[in-house]
Design an enzyme around this catalytic site. Structure first.
Site, short mmCIF file in Angstrom:
data_model
loop_
_atom_site.label_atom_id
_atom_site.label_comp_id
_atom_site.label_asym_id
_atom_site.label_seq_id
_atom_site.Cartn_x
_atom_site.Cartn_y
_atom_site.Cartn_z
N GLY A 67 8.17 -19.39 13.71
CA GLY A 67 9.34 -20.14 14.14
C GLY A 67 10.55 -19.91 13.25
CB ALA A 68 12.86 -20.82 11.29
CG HIS A 70 15.26 -14.29 11.96
ND1 HIS A 70 14.83 -12.99 12.12
CD2 HIS A 70 14.36 -14.87 11.10
CE1 HIS A 70 13.77 -12.78 11.37
NE2 HIS A 70 13.44 -13.90 10.75
N GLY A 72 15.41 -10.77 13.94
CA GLY A 72 14.21 -9.98 13.65
C GLY A 72 13.13 -10.31 14.67
CG HIS A 73 11.31 -14.17 14.64
ND1 HIS A 73 12.10 -14.97 13.84
CD2 HIS A 73 10.11 -14.11 14.01
CE1 HIS A 73 11.40 -15.38 12.79
NE2 HIS A 73 10.19 -14.87 12.86
CD GLN A 97 0.92 -17.15 7.14
OE1 GLN A 97 0.31 -17.08 8.20
NE2 GLN A 97 2.03 -16.43 6.96
CB SER A 222 12.26 -18.04 8.73
OG SER A 222 11.88 -17.37 9.91
#
Ligand code: AMP
Length: 316
Positions: A67-68, A70, A72-73, A97, A222
């Protein structure tokens, strides 16, 4: 997946008297006909939907995220959309993780905005499970990742890569994607996932996607939004240094280049270099000579204030 495809699946399900599937898909079509993304919170509901798609030969793509979101995602999502019949994007901040509870607490959370963005990108399915859903009991599995979880991130974030392997294996077991997309930004993770898929005999093909950067070269992350203005201003130094290092390869041995990078960070009061390693792109073993017949990648991790940033460049 479009309206017509869903209708076809419903027709077949009616023929085989699969009432559960019909109800489920009728619900799905009511959403999709309004161009709505379906959000699942449970593995079971998601798996039922995907089984129906697969039984009609649909190719399922998957982009796992925390999530969060941007650019890149979204680069991964756009590529995955263009290469699959149906796309699942997961948003799950995986506790196993994180080797540091403060990092886990501070990790940016933007579920509402993220879902709106996924809807705007016309993602078919978002999967947003709870921690209890993914870990009904503690996961004690340790995967034999060889060298891959011993070096770099493995040294500085103990247990991190095993935690990633745990969640990715669970997500892959539920989703059984044909293609799954990962960014080269997290290079060690990408190499590790390729090995994990082999280890578990999974049929998913791992697609590696290029690093998306801000205009000033900082790799999108993120975590960037956790930087203060002062920290954000100096953060591009990481990629600038990697780019110069790539040029200096012509004059310096790998060992000398590593020392040169370390020296550059000594003059940066806000930054602390954790590591800069030049490794091969399969086993992540250190490269001693440029003449070695392997693909070489320079990987870096830097602590900037309270934020840890990673980046890498290809040396060939
Ligand atoms: P995360 O949400 O940080 O776990 O990242 C989810 C996926 O997006 C991972 O495969 C990352 O490697 C990828 N990703 C994150 N940032 C970038 C970026 N700047 N460029 C390309 N891929 C990225």
């Amino acid at each position: 997946m479009n309206h017509a495809n869903l209708l076809k699946i419903i027709e077949t399900s009616i023929e085989v008297h699969d009432v559960g599937k019909v109800e489920h898909l009728t619900f799905s079509i009511s959403l999709i006909s309004h161009n709505k993304m379906i959000v699942y919170r449970t593995k079971k509901d998601l798996a039922t939907h995907l089984d129906a798609l697969r039984s009609h030969g649909k190719i399922v793509g998957f982009v796992p995220t925390m999530g969060a979101l941007h650019k890149g995602h979204t680069s991964l999502i756009e590529r995955a959309k263009s290469e699959n019949d149906a796309l699942v994007v997961s948003i799950f901040i995986n506790p196993t993780q994180f080797n540091n509870t403060v990092d886990l607490e501070n990790y940016p959370r933007k579920m509402d905005d993220d879902l709106k963005l996924l809807q705007a990108l016309e993602v078919d399915i978002a999967f947003t499970p709870s921690v209890k859903e993914m870990y009904p009991e503690e996961d004690h599995r340790i995967f034999d990742l060889g060298n891959l979880d011993k070096v770099m991130e493995g040294k500085y974030r103990e247990g991190h890569l095993q935690g990633v392997a745990q969640i990715v294996s669970k997500l892959f077991e539920t989703i059984r994607p044909d293609l799954a997309y990962f960014g080269r930004k997290d290079f060690q993770q990408l190499v590790m996932i390729k090995k994990l898929v082999q280890l578990l005999n999974m049929e998913t093909t791992i697609i590696s996607c290029p690093i998306v950067r801000e205009a000033d070269g900082l790799a999108m992350s993120s975590r960037n939004e956790l930087l203060t203005r002062e920290e954000r201003n100096v953060a591009p130094f990481i990629y600038i240094t990697l780019k110069i290092a790539r040029e200096k390869k012509a004059f310096l041995s790998p060992a000398k280049l590593k020392s040169w990078v370390a020296e550059q960070f000594e003059n940066q009061p806000l930054m602390k270099l954790e590591y800069f390693e030049i490794v091969d792109d399969k086993e992540l073993k250190p490269v001693e000579e440029w003449s070695e017949n392997v693909n070489k990648v320079g990987c870096i991790a830097v602590q900037l204030g309270g934020v840890r940033l990673i980046d890498n460049v290809i040396f060939d």
